[in-house]
Motif scaffolding. Sequence first.
Motif, PDB file in Angstrom:
ATOM      1  N   ARG A  18       0.809  -1.211   0.000  1.00  0.00           N
ATOM      2  CA  ARG A  18       0.000   0.000   0.000  1.00  0.00           C
ATOM      3  C   ARG A  18       0.844   1.263   0.000  1.00  0.00           C
ATOM      4  O   ARG A  18       1.994   1.271   0.426  1.00  0.00           O
ATOM      5  CB  ARG A  18      -0.942   0.011   1.199  1.00  0.00           C
ATOM      6  CG  ARG A  18      -0.283   0.302   2.509  1.00  0.00           C
ATOM      7  CD  ARG A  18      -1.266   0.259   3.643  1.00  0.00           C
ATOM      8  NE  ARG A  18      -0.554   0.046   4.901  1.00  0.00           N
ATOM      9  CZ  ARG A  18      -1.147  -0.183   6.050  1.00  0.00           C
ATOM     10  NH1 ARG A  18      -2.458  -0.242   6.102  1.00  0.00           N
ATOM     11  NH2 ARG A  18      -0.429  -0.362   7.134  1.00  0.00           N
ATOM     12  N   THR A  19       0.222   2.326  -0.494  1.00  0.00           N
ATOM     13  CA  THR A  19       0.809   3.657  -0.460  1.00  0.00           C
ATOM     14  C   THR A  19      -0.204   4.590   0.190  1.00  0.00           C
ATOM     15  O   THR A  19      -1.359   4.647  -0.237  1.00  0.00           O
ATOM     16  CB  THR A  19       1.142   4.168  -1.876  1.00  0.00           C
ATOM     17  OG1 THR A  19       2.052   3.261  -2.496  1.00  0.00           O
ATOM     18  CG2 THR A  19       1.765   5.551  -1.820  1.00  0.00           C
ATOM     19  N   ARG A  27       3.212  14.256   1.201  1.00  0.00           N
ATOM     20  CA  ARG A  27       4.188  13.169   1.139  1.00  0.00           C
ATOM     21  C   ARG A  27       3.468  11.834   1.114  1.00  0.00           C
ATOM     22  O   ARG A  27       2.370  11.698   1.654  1.00  0.00           O
ATOM     23  CB  ARG A  27       5.135  13.205   2.351  1.00  0.00           C
ATOM     24  CG  ARG A  27       6.083  14.394   2.348  1.00  0.00           C
ATOM     25  CD  ARG A  27       7.061  14.327   3.496  1.00  0.00           C
ATOM     26  NE  ARG A  27       7.919  13.155   3.391  1.00  0.00           N
ATOM     27  CZ  ARG A  27       8.772  12.777   4.346  1.00  0.00           C
ATOM     28  NH1 ARG A  27       8.864  13.480   5.458  1.00  0.00           N
ATOM     29  NH2 ARG A  27       9.524  11.706   4.184  1.00  0.00           N
ATOM     30  N   ALA A  28       4.116  10.841   0.491  1.00  0.00           N
ATOM     31  CA  ALA A  28       3.548   9.490   0.403  1.00  0.00           C
ATOM     32  C   ALA A  28       4.414   8.532   1.212  1.00  0.00           C
ATOM     33  O   ALA A  28       5.634   8.672   1.273  1.00  0.00           O
ATOM     34  CB  ALA A  28       3.467   9.036  -1.044  1.00  0.00           C
ATOM     35  N   GLU A  29       3.762   7.544   1.823  1.00  0.00           N
ATOM     36  CA  GLU A  29       4.441   6.546   2.642  1.00  0.00           C
ATOM     37  C   GLU A  29       4.044   5.157   2.151  1.00  0.00           C
ATOM     38  O   GLU A  29       2.868   4.879   1.954  1.00  0.00           O
ATOM     39  CB  GLU A  29       4.021   6.728   4.102  1.00  0.00           C
ATOM     40  CG  GLU A  29       4.629   5.737   5.064  1.00  0.00           C
ATOM     41  CD  GLU A  29       4.066   5.893   6.474  1.00  0.00           C
ATOM     42  OE1 GLU A  29       4.713   5.401   7.398  1.00  0.00           O
ATOM     43  OE2 GLU A  29       2.991   6.505   6.640  1.00  0.00           O
ATOM     44  N   ARG A 152      -7.886  -1.937  -3.022  1.00  0.00           N
ATOM     45  CA  ARG A 152      -8.620  -1.132  -2.031  1.00  0.00           C
ATOM     46  C   ARG A 152      -8.154   0.320  -2.111  1.00  0.00           C
ATOM     47  O   ARG A 152      -6.958   0.603  -2.138  1.00  0.00           O
ATOM     48  CB  ARG A 152      -8.373  -1.669  -0.620  1.00  0.00           C
ATOM     49  CG  ARG A 152      -8.976  -0.828   0.485  1.00  0.00           C
ATOM     50  CD  ARG A 152      -9.050  -1.597   1.789  1.00  0.00           C
ATOM     51  NE  ARG A 152      -7.786  -2.190   2.172  1.00  0.00           N
ATOM     52  CZ  ARG A 152      -6.969  -1.679   3.106  1.00  0.00           C
ATOM     53  NH1 ARG A 152      -7.285  -0.547   3.706  1.00  0.00           N
ATOM     54  NH2 ARG A 152      -5.852  -2.288   3.421  1.00  0.00           N
ATOM     55  N   ALA A 153      -9.105   1.235  -2.174  1.00  0.00           N
ATOM     56  CA  ALA A 153      -8.813   2.665  -2.115  1.00  0.00           C
ATOM     57  C   ALA A 153      -9.599   3.243  -0.953  1.00  0.00           C
ATOM     58  O   ALA A 153     -10.775   2.902  -0.755  1.00  0.00           O
ATOM     59  CB  ALA A 153      -9.214   3.346  -3.423  1.00  0.00           C
ATOM     60  N   PHE A 167      -4.003   3.680  -1.198  1.00  0.00           N
ATOM     61  CA  PHE A 167      -4.284   2.734  -2.277  1.00  0.00           C
ATOM     62  C   PHE A 167      -3.527   1.445  -1.986  1.00  0.00           C
ATOM     63  O   PHE A 167      -2.326   1.477  -1.722  1.00  0.00           O
ATOM     64  CB  PHE A 167      -3.844   3.307  -3.632  1.00  0.00           C
ATOM     65  CG  PHE A 167      -4.169   2.403  -4.785  1.00  0.00           C
ATOM     66  CD1 PHE A 167      -5.438   2.393  -5.342  1.00  0.00           C
ATOM     67  CD2 PHE A 167      -3.212   1.535  -5.299  1.00  0.00           C
ATOM     68  CE1 PHE A 167      -5.752   1.550  -6.395  1.00  0.00           C
ATOM     69  CE2 PHE A 167      -3.507   0.690  -6.351  1.00  0.00           C
ATOM     70  CZ  PHE A 167      -4.780   0.701  -6.906  1.00  0.00           C
ATOM     71  N   CYS A 168      -4.229   0.308  -2.002  1.00  0.00           N
ATOM     72  CA  CYS A 168      -3.630  -0.989  -1.710  1.00  0.00           C
ATOM     73  C   CYS A 168      -3.887  -1.974  -2.840  1.00  0.00           C
ATOM     74  O   CYS A 168      -4.980  -1.999  -3.409  1.00  0.00           O
ATOM     75  CB  CYS A 168      -4.228  -1.605  -0.442  1.00  0.00           C
ATOM     76  SG  CYS A 168      -4.080  -0.627   1.035  1.00  0.00           S
TER      77      CYS A 168
END
Length: 196
Positions: A18-19, A27-29, A152-153, A167-168
């Motif tokens: 996922r992100t 920022r994205a993780e 999955r969102a 988002f996964c």
Amino acid sequence: MNALEFFQKSAGNWRSQRTTHHLAFRRAEKGGSEIYVNPLNADDPKVIEICQMHEIDPKAAIGGAYVKWEGTMAWDKEDEENHTGETVFALVPDDESGRKGKLLRERGYAEVVPVAGHYEIDQEDALVLITEYPSMSSYERFWFPAPNVRVRASTVKRFGGFSTATFCTEERDADEQAAIASETPESPAIASIFGW
């Protein structure tokens, strides 16, 4: 498809990538998790217990699911973050179709408290979950682009605080994929898209 059939289709062990986008920080993780889903019949003691916890007649439930997860995220600090948990769902439909209704949980994902949300199977047979917590709201949408791939969102909006969007992509365990493939003919078109 109704919501119970969606959970039955989700049975087994899944590996999730996922992100999560932290909108306030721009920022994205990235992260990952192992997820286990076990569908439950309407007469399962866990489903009955969740209905009673929410003061709803257990006879109104069509079933549910037990879900367990264990994960990590890139920004985790050692011994400070815990992405491990489990919960039980009970599905209480609004009508005989079972495509929308209440989703009762013993604990939520965004907050660890018993919570009652709303579920709906949309026109594309995706499962939509909307949950209101005391300090936030969450919207989740799950769908299957292939039998062994679930996407999955989700968005979480904190009241007066930060919001996140996630988002996964979740892939079913390889051994379970083989078992399903032996029972159900695989679509060559889908197989070629995902390289199976």
